[in-house]
Scaffold this motif. Structure first.
Motif, PDB file in Angstrom:
ATOM      1  N   ARG A  17       0.689  -1.363  -0.108  1.00 30.09           N
ATOM      2  CA  ARG A  17       0.175  -0.028   0.189  1.00 30.09           C
ATOM      3  C   ARG A  17       0.905   1.214   0.146  1.00 30.09           C
ATOM      4  O   ARG A  17       2.014   1.323   0.489  1.00 30.09           O
ATOM      5  N   VAL A  18       0.291   2.284  -0.357  1.00 28.15           N
ATOM      6  CA  VAL A  18       1.123   3.625  -0.503  1.00 28.15           C
ATOM      7  C   VAL A  18       0.356   4.422   0.909  1.00 28.15           C
ATOM      8  O   VAL A  18      -0.634   4.724   0.831  1.00 28.15           O
ATOM      9  N   GLY A  19       1.585   4.366   1.902  1.00 28.91           N
ATOM     10  CA  GLY A  19       1.062   4.995   2.859  1.00 28.91           C
ATOM     11  C   GLY A  19       1.139   6.622   3.153  1.00 28.91           C
ATOM     12  O   GLY A  19       0.530   7.263   3.605  1.00 28.91           O
ATOM     13  N   TRP A  20       1.811   6.975   1.921  1.00 28.32           N
ATOM     14  CA  TRP A  20       2.106   8.396   1.735  1.00 28.32           C
ATOM     15  C   TRP A  20       2.715   8.726   0.427  1.00 28.32           C
ATOM     16  O   TRP A  20       3.469   7.927   0.023  1.00 28.32           O
ATOM     17  N   GLN A  21       2.273   9.833  -0.397  1.00 31.68           N
ATOM     18  CA  GLN A  21       2.717  10.238  -1.583  1.00 31.68           C
ATOM     19  C   GLN A  21       2.461  11.534  -2.013  1.00 31.68           C
ATOM     20  O   GLN A  21       1.595  12.154  -1.484  1.00 31.68           O
ATOM     21  N   ARG A  22       3.472  12.054  -2.812  1.00 30.28           N
ATOM     22  CA  ARG A  22       3.146  13.401  -3.355  1.00 30.28           C
ATOM     23  C   ARG A  22       3.674  13.336  -4.808  1.00 30.28           C
ATOM     24  O   ARG A  22       4.276  12.377  -5.203  1.00 30.28           O
ATOM     25  N   PRO A  23       3.648  14.441  -5.602  1.00 31.28           N
ATOM     26  CA  PRO A  23       3.897  14.289  -6.792  1.00 31.28           C
ATOM     27  C   PRO A  23       5.415  14.205  -7.129  1.00 31.28           C
ATOM     28  O   PRO A  23       6.055  14.606  -6.532  1.00 31.28           O
ATOM     29  N   ARG A  24       5.834  13.457  -8.329  1.00 26.58           N
ATOM     30  CA  ARG A  24       7.408  13.431  -8.383  1.00 26.58           C
ATOM     31  C   ARG A  24       7.915  14.739  -8.762  1.00 26.58           C
ATOM     32  O   ARG A  24       7.339  15.424  -9.567  1.00 26.58           O
ATOM     33  N   ARG A  25       9.072  15.107  -8.340  1.00 25.51           N
ATOM     34  CA  ARG A  25       9.751  16.265  -8.928  1.00 25.51           C
ATOM     35  C   ARG A  25      11.038  16.039  -9.347  1.00 25.51           C
ATOM     36  O   ARG A  25      11.589  16.956 -10.213  1.00 25.51           O
ATOM     37  N   HIS A  26      11.726  14.985  -9.553  1.00 30.86           N
ATOM     38  CA  HIS A  26      12.955  14.694 -10.054  1.00 30.86           C
ATOM     39  C   HIS A  26      12.991  13.642 -11.138  1.00 30.86           C
ATOM     40  O   HIS A  26      12.169  12.700 -11.218  1.00 30.86           O
ATOM     41  N   ARG A  27      14.069  13.382 -11.963  1.00 23.49           N
ATOM     42  CA  ARG A  27      14.106  12.154 -12.798  1.00 23.49           C
ATOM     43  C   ARG A  27      14.446  10.845 -11.922  1.00 23.49           C
ATOM     44  O   ARG A  27      14.227   9.736 -12.456  1.00 23.49           O
ATOM     45  N   TRP A  28      15.186  11.085 -10.673  1.00 27.29           N
ATOM     46  CA  TRP A  28      15.699   9.951  -9.995  1.00 27.29           C
ATOM     47  C   TRP A  28      14.980   9.855  -8.773  1.00 27.29           C
ATOM     48  O   TRP A  28      14.659  11.069  -7.984  1.00 27.29           O
ATOM     49  N   GLY A  58      17.280  18.285  -3.418  1.00 28.07           N
ATOM     50  CA  GLY A  58      17.229  19.156  -4.592  1.00 28.07           C
ATOM     51  C   GLY A  58      17.614  18.501  -5.656  1.00 28.07           C
ATOM     52  O   GLY A  58      17.506  18.966  -6.947  1.00 28.07           O
ATOM     53  N   VAL A  59      18.012  16.992  -5.579  1.00 27.26           N
ATOM     54  CA  VAL A  59      18.491  16.350  -6.717  1.00 27.26           C
ATOM     55  C   VAL A  59      17.761  14.976  -7.012  1.00 27.26           C
ATOM     56  O   VAL A  59      17.905  14.359  -8.111  1.00 27.26           O
ATOM     57  N   ILE A  60      17.196  14.631  -5.820  1.00 27.84           N
ATOM     58  CA  ILE A  60      16.749  13.310  -5.971  1.00 27.84           C
ATOM     59  C   ILE A  60      15.471  13.085  -5.003  1.00 27.84           C
ATOM     60  O   ILE A  60      15.430  13.724  -4.011  1.00 27.84           O
ATOM     61  N   ASP A  61      14.221  12.362  -5.464  1.00 29.84           N
ATOM     62  CA  ASP A  61      13.018  12.126  -4.359  1.00 29.84           C
ATOM     63  C   ASP A  61      13.191  10.808  -3.533  1.00 29.84           C
ATOM     64  O   ASP A  61      13.951  10.008  -4.139  1.00 29.84           O
ATOM     65  N   LEU A  62      12.733  11.329  -2.560  1.00 28.62           N
ATOM     66  CA  LEU A  62      12.979  10.017  -1.337  1.00 28.62           C
ATOM     67  C   LEU A  62      11.627   9.257  -1.419  1.00 28.62           C
ATOM     68  O   LEU A  62      10.504   9.654  -1.097  1.00 28.62           O
ATOM     69  N   VAL A  63      11.923   7.813  -1.457  1.00 26.30           N
ATOM     70  CA  VAL A  63      10.930   6.941  -1.570  1.00 26.30           C
ATOM     71  C   VAL A  63      11.312   5.991  -0.471  1.00 26.30           C
ATOM     72  O   VAL A  63      12.327   5.375  -0.597  1.00 26.30           O
ATOM     73  N   ALA A  77       8.937  13.231   1.945  1.00 30.75           N
ATOM     74  CA  ALA A  77       9.053  12.191   1.178  1.00 30.75           C
ATOM     75  C   ALA A  77       8.288  12.379  -0.013  1.00 30.75           C
ATOM     76  O   ALA A  77       7.277  12.967  -0.162  1.00 30.75           O
ATOM     77  N   LYS A  78       8.664  11.620  -1.201  1.00 31.75           N
ATOM     78  CA  LYS A  78       7.873  11.377  -2.099  1.00 31.75           C
ATOM     79  C   LYS A  78       6.720  10.439  -2.005  1.00 31.75           C
ATOM     80  O   LYS A  78       5.734  10.399  -2.293  1.00 31.75           O
ATOM     81  N   ALA A  79       7.167   9.376  -1.150  1.00 26.29           N
ATOM     82  CA  ALA A  79       6.210   8.176  -1.198  1.00 26.29           C
ATOM     83  C   ALA A  79       6.750   7.284  -0.162  1.00 26.29           C
ATOM     84  O   ALA A  79       7.860   6.984   0.276  1.00 26.29           O
ATOM     85  N   LEU A  80       5.812   6.791   0.815  1.00 25.70           N
ATOM     86  CA  LEU A  80       6.074   5.506   1.834  1.00 25.70           C
ATOM     87  C   LEU A  80       5.192   4.444   1.235  1.00 25.70           C
ATOM     88  O   LEU A  80       3.968   4.341   1.183  1.00 25.70           O
ATOM     89  N   LEU A  81       6.070   3.102   0.733  1.00 21.30           N
ATOM     90  CA  LEU A  81       5.429   2.128   0.476  1.00 21.30           C
ATOM     91  C   LEU A  81       5.488   1.057   1.510  1.00 21.30           C
ATOM     92  O   LEU A  81       6.511   0.907   2.359  1.00 21.30           O
ATOM     93  N   VAL A  82       4.380   0.350   1.878  1.00 22.76           N
ATOM     94  CA  VAL A  82       4.466  -0.718   2.888  1.00 22.76           C
ATOM     95  C   VAL A  82       4.003  -1.937   2.252  1.00 22.76           C
ATOM     96  O   VAL A  82       2.955  -2.184   1.752  1.00 22.76           O
ATOM     97  N   ARG A 118      11.241  -5.112  -5.085  1.00 21.86           N
ATOM     98  CA  ARG A 118      10.327  -5.183  -6.197  1.00 21.86           C
ATOM     99  C   ARG A 118       9.313  -4.167  -6.060  1.00 21.86           C
ATOM    100  O   ARG A 118       8.800  -3.629  -7.017  1.00 21.86           O
ATOM    101  N   ILE A 119       8.558  -3.685  -4.748  1.00 18.34           N
ATOM    102  CA  ILE A 119       7.568  -2.990  -4.703  1.00 18.34           C
ATOM    103  C   ILE A 119       8.133  -1.506  -4.996  1.00 18.34           C
ATOM    104  O   ILE A 119       7.381  -0.622  -5.783  1.00 18.34           O
ATOM    105  N   ALA A 120       9.429  -1.047  -4.564  1.00 17.38           N
ATOM    106  CA  ALA A 120      10.046   0.080  -4.700  1.00 17.38           C
ATOM    107  C   ALA A 120      10.142   0.146  -6.524  1.00 17.38           C
ATOM    108  O   ALA A 120       9.794   1.462  -6.745  1.00 17.38           O
ATOM    109  N   MET A 121      10.751  -0.847  -7.059  1.00 21.39           N
ATOM    110  CA  MET A 121      10.948  -0.640  -8.561  1.00 21.39           C
ATOM    111  C   MET A 121       9.591  -0.587  -9.287  1.00 21.39           C
ATOM    112  O   MET A 121       9.499   0.172 -10.140  1.00 21.39           O
ATOM    113  N   ASP A 122       8.515  -1.296  -8.932  1.00 22.29           N
ATOM    114  CA  ASP A 122       7.347  -1.216  -9.544  1.00 22.29           C
ATOM    115  C   ASP A 122       6.826   0.137  -9.228  1.00 22.29           C
ATOM    116  O   ASP A 122       6.483   0.729 -10.281  1.00 22.29           O
ATOM    117  N   TYR A 123       6.788   0.948  -8.173  1.00 24.05           N
ATOM    118  CA  TYR A 123       6.290   1.989  -8.037  1.00 24.05           C
ATOM    119  C   TYR A 123       7.086   3.202  -8.696  1.00 24.05           C
ATOM    120  O   TYR A 123       6.404   3.915  -9.564  1.00 24.05           O
TER     121      TYR A 123
END
Length: 269
Positions: free
Chosen positions: A18-29, A54-59, A80-85, A97-102
């Motif tokens: 499940r996505v416990g938290w998310q916001r829009p993507r800001r960076h390429r990485w 400033g250079v990378i989103d946190l998942v 954070a960009k997202a919290l995946l549980v 795999r869940i991180a890569m999928d997201y």
């Protein structure tokens, strides 16, 4: 914003999460942090990682923590960009795999991955993002190349990496790796979505996916290199690890041998 929807299932090789938290993507990485009941160590690390926002989103990819350390207030605080549980089966490779999928679904061009137990030097994060920018596909962090650093590494672990793990992986890959148990790495979108690599399989449940990617990236002609990193173990107390006892070490060796022998290689690759 927060969310709690189960968005994927095991039928396509991605554990339910499940996505416990998310916001829009800001960076390429994105930088994906793997956490399981790390408590204040994880909270401290995530706060320190804000220096690189400033250079990378946190998942954050949580393996199902029960210590209450990853709350919504912290997600706000560390931007954070997202919290995946993870709610499905499997251990580290399932979290991967869940991180890569997201991240692939969110359109990232590549990801950096790191453990969430506070052992790794975070100042290397920009160099991993830069390597992805330069077109490298698999970037392996190493304590044992010029510019790398390690402190208080348990002697048994040092010898196992240098005399067994890295030589076996290097032989299978046809590329000279020096620090193959180090979880500080980067992967390009090109690598993660290549059907020959085929990362979204339920057979990857423990440490196999790390090994598979390192070996098959080199064998498949992808751009592979090592970058210097630092890792510091505590001076006292238990060594931070999810590998428990002799049984855990034997299982780890079995996983390593399986991957080195090509057990997870796709036909014709």
């Amino acid at each position: 914003m927060s969310a709690s929807e189960l968005i994927r299932g095991d039928d396509d090789g991605v554990p339910t999460y499940r996505v416990g938290w998310q916001r829009p993507r800001r960076h390429r990485w994105a930088i994906c942090v793997f956490v399981l009941n790390e408590g204040e160590k994880a909270r401290k690390q995530l706060r320190a990682m804000m220096a690189h926002a400033g250079v990378i989103d946190l998942v954050i990819a949580d393996g199902g923590s029960t210590d209450g350390s990853l709350d919504e207030a912290l997600m706000h605080e560390v931007d954070a960009k997202a919290l995946l549980v993870k709610t499905g089966a499997g251990k580290l490779s399932a979290q991967m795999r869940i991180a890569m999928d997201y991240c692939m679904a969110e359109g990232y061009d590549g990801i950096v991955v790191i453990d969430g137990n506070g052992k790794d030097g975070l100042d290397a994060i920009p160099s991993f993002a830069a390597a992805l920018e330069e077109g490298w596909d698999h970037v392996q962090g190493s304590r044992f190349i010029p510019g790398g650093h390690h402190e208080n590494t348990p002697p048994s672990r040092y010898l196992a990496v240098r005399l067994l793990h890295a030589p076996l992986m290097s032989l299978a890959a046809g590329f000279h790796y020096t620090d193959t148990t180090n979880g500080f790495r980067a992967y390009s979108r090109r690598l993660l979505t290549d059907p020959r690599i085929d990362v979204f399989r339920s057979c990857f449940d423990r440490y196999q996916l790390h090994y598979h990617l390192a070996i098959e990236a080199a064998r498949g002609g992808f751009r592979v290199k090592e970058l210097p990193v630092s890792r510091t173990y505590p001076t006292s107390g238990k060594t931070p690890t999810k590998i428990k006892g002799i049984g855990g070490l034997v299982a780890l060796l079995r996983q390593l041998l399986d991957v080195c022998q090509g057990k997870f290689r796709t036909p014709g690759h």
